[in-house]
Design a protein around this motif. Structure first.
Motif, mmCIF file in Angstrom:
data_model
loop_
_atom_site.group_PDB
_atom_site.id
_atom_site.type_symbol
_atom_site.label_atom_id
_atom_site.label_comp_id
_atom_site.label_asym_id
_atom_site.label_seq_id
_atom_site.Cartn_x
_atom_site.Cartn_y
_atom_site.Cartn_z
ATOM 1 N N PRO A 10 -12.778 2.910 24.721
ATOM 2 C CA PRO A 10 -12.706 2.622 23.254
ATOM 3 C C PRO A 10 -12.762 4.124 22.561
ATOM 4 N N GLY A 11 -13.497 5.106 23.429
ATOM 5 C CA GLY A 11 -13.553 6.343 22.481
ATOM 6 C C GLY A 11 -12.381 7.071 22.407
ATOM 7 N N THR A 12 -11.703 6.897 23.528
ATOM 8 C CA THR A 12 -10.094 7.686 23.505
ATOM 9 C C THR A 12 -9.400 6.991 22.448
ATOM 10 N N PHE A 13 -9.517 5.703 22.409
ATOM 11 C CA PHE A 13 -8.698 4.606 21.443
ATOM 12 C C PHE A 13 -9.054 5.166 20.032
ATOM 13 N N GLN A 14 -10.259 5.364 19.712
ATOM 14 C CA GLN A 14 -10.611 5.471 18.241
ATOM 15 C C GLN A 14 -10.130 7.080 17.896
ATOM 16 N N HIS A 15 -10.386 8.179 18.917
ATOM 17 C CA HIS A 15 -9.840 9.421 18.651
ATOM 18 C C HIS A 15 -8.439 9.470 18.758
ATOM 19 N N SER A 16 -7.504 8.633 19.321
ATOM 20 C CA SER A 16 -6.225 8.651 19.240
ATOM 21 C C SER A 16 -5.922 8.085 17.879
ATOM 22 N N LEU A 17 -6.411 7.099 17.367
ATOM 23 C CA LEU A 17 -6.183 6.649 16.055
ATOM 24 C C LEU A 17 -6.351 7.727 14.826
ATOM 25 N N GLN A 18 -7.562 8.258 14.979
ATOM 26 C CA GLN A 18 -7.946 9.099 13.981
ATOM 27 C C GLN A 18 -6.751 10.581 13.977
ATOM 28 N N VAL A 19 -6.415 10.930 15.118
ATOM 29 C CA VAL A 19 -5.656 11.937 15.315
ATOM 30 C C VAL A 19 -4.049 11.590 14.686
ATOM 31 N N ALA A 20 -3.705 10.283 14.969
ATOM 32 C CA ALA A 20 -2.663 9.839 14.343
ATOM 33 C C ALA A 20 -2.615 9.898 12.832
ATOM 34 N N ASN A 21 -3.570 9.170 12.506
ATOM 35 C CA ASN A 21 -3.979 9.240 10.988
ATOM 36 C C ASN A 21 -3.655 10.573 10.313
ATOM 37 N N LEU A 22 -4.427 11.630 10.828
ATOM 38 C CA LEU A 22 -4.383 13.003 10.251
ATOM 39 C C LEU A 22 -2.894 13.571 10.429
ATOM 40 N N ALA A 23 -2.338 13.339 11.562
ATOM 41 C CA ALA A 23 -0.841 13.738 11.716
ATOM 42 C C ALA A 23 0.091 13.081 10.674
ATOM 43 N N GLU A 24 -0.126 11.707 10.481
ATOM 44 C CA GLU A 24 0.701 11.302 9.333
ATOM 45 C C GLU A 24 0.284 11.838 7.886
ATOM 46 N N SER A 25 -0.804 12.056 7.711
ATOM 47 C CA SER A 25 -1.139 12.595 6.088
ATOM 48 C C SER A 25 -0.632 13.886 6.044
ATOM 49 N N ALA A 26 -0.550 14.959 7.076
ATOM 50 C CA ALA A 26 -0.056 16.061 7.226
ATOM 51 C C ALA A 26 1.553 16.052 7.126
ATOM 52 N N ILE A 27 2.059 14.970 7.617
ATOM 53 C CA ILE A 27 3.524 14.914 7.270
ATOM 54 C C ILE A 27 3.947 14.528 6.112
ATOM 55 N N VAL A 28 3.149 13.441 5.532
ATOM 56 C CA VAL A 28 3.472 13.084 4.138
ATOM 57 C C VAL A 28 3.139 14.209 3.001
#
Length: 317
Positions: free
Chosen positions: A299-317
């Motif tokens: 679960p820790g790795t899962f939540q960390h992956s979601l946060q990184v993905a959200n940050l990456a999406e915000s940076a792209i937009v």
């Protein structure tokens, strides 16, 4: 007497045959020339149409007599402007126009989408779509097997949007319609309807999350076709009786054919080895078995992956 007559015939026939000379000969070239002159003198028009006379009214039924009259006028008009003799010039003009349009695509990719311009696989996708849709339209126009309104032009921007972005999808859609506009019988009306339908298709899949949204897009495309067609028809007539409602059925078939964008996207993914936006959204679905297993086991790795993905999406937009 009969015997004498036979004897004279046998005696005089060889003399006459040896004395006569041929003074009439068959001239094949002259015969063909006279034959062609006679064919050229045959009138291709029917009847006489005085200047200023009324030919046919809007909404009036075209019977055989009216049809022959319209065909006669068309043939006479094309003859006067030298249509048949200018086929080479017409072909040259079409080549120049298509070359200019392809050059615009080349410049667009070179200046604004260098990632596509430098990848031959990505360039092949829009070029292949342009060739396929224009070839299909031209074949339909020449054969007349079915209405040109059934051809799903909206597939082009939908597939381009799935692999690239909205701006590129709209630009290529405009280029396709510019080419089609030169060969469409009712160029402005046809291009206008296709332009509106293409824009609606692009706007409806801007936030494409699931492939099921393609069904909603299909409905919007059908609605845009019908409204545009009725609006154009009202420009030419005051009542609704002149509207050809059969075309509405063709628009419905067109909207259904746009659903083929779903399997075509999958085919292009496999053939060119490029992942579409739709596939990426499906891979990011947290309800997928692999991500659910990750959430359960780590679960820790899962939540960390979601946060990184959200940050990456915000940076792209």
């Amino acid at each position: 007497l009969d015997n004498n007559h036979d004897a004279d015939k046998k005696f005089h026939s060889p003399i006459l045959e040896n004395s006569l000379t041929t003074n009439v000969f068959y001239d094949d070239v002259l015969t063909r020339q006279v034959y062609q002159d006679q064919l050229d003198n045959i009138s291709t028009t029917i009847g006489i149409m005085p200047k200023g006379d009324h030919i046919i009214s809007t909404g009036e039924l075209v019977d055989k007599k009216k049809f022959r009259l319209l065909e006669s006028i068309r043939i006479e008009y094309e003859t006067r402007i030298g249509y048949k003799n200018n086929s080479v010039n017409i072909a040259a003009g079409q080549i120049i126009i298509v070359t200019i349009i392809i050059l615009m695509l080349y410049l667009f990719l070179a200046f604004f989408r260098t990632d596509v311009f430098e990848d031959n696989r990505k360039i092949l996708i829009p070029l292949l779509l342009i060739i396929l849709i224009i070839a299909t339209y031209n074949w339909s126009l020449r054969t007349g097997l079915f209405s040109v309104y059934i051809i799903p032009f909206c597939i082009v921007p939908m597939i381009i949007k799935a692999f690239f972005d909205t701006r590129m999808a709209l630009f290529i859609h405009i280029l396709v319609l510019m080419i089609v506009g030169f060969i469409a019988p009712n160029g402005f009306e046809f291009v206008f309807m296709q332009m509106i339908a293409g824009m609606v298709a692009i706007f409806s899949i801007v936030s494409l999350r699931k492939r099921s949204q393609l069904f909603i897009t299909s409905g919007f495309i059908f609605l845009s076709y019908v409204v545009s067609y009725i609006g154009i028809s009202k420009l030419h007539s005051e009542n609704y009786s002149s509207i050809n409602w059969v075309n509405v059925g063709w628009f419905g078939a067109n909207a259904l054919l746009t659903l083929t964008a779903y399997p075509l996207i999958y085919v292009f993914e496999k053939v060119f080895g490029i992942i579409s936006e739709v596939s990426l959204m499906e891979l990011s679905d947290t309800n997928s078995p692999l991500l659910r297993l990750l959430a359960l086991k780590a679960p820790g790795t899962f939540q960390h992956s979601l946060q990184v993905a959200n940050l990456a999406e915000s940076a792209i937009v």
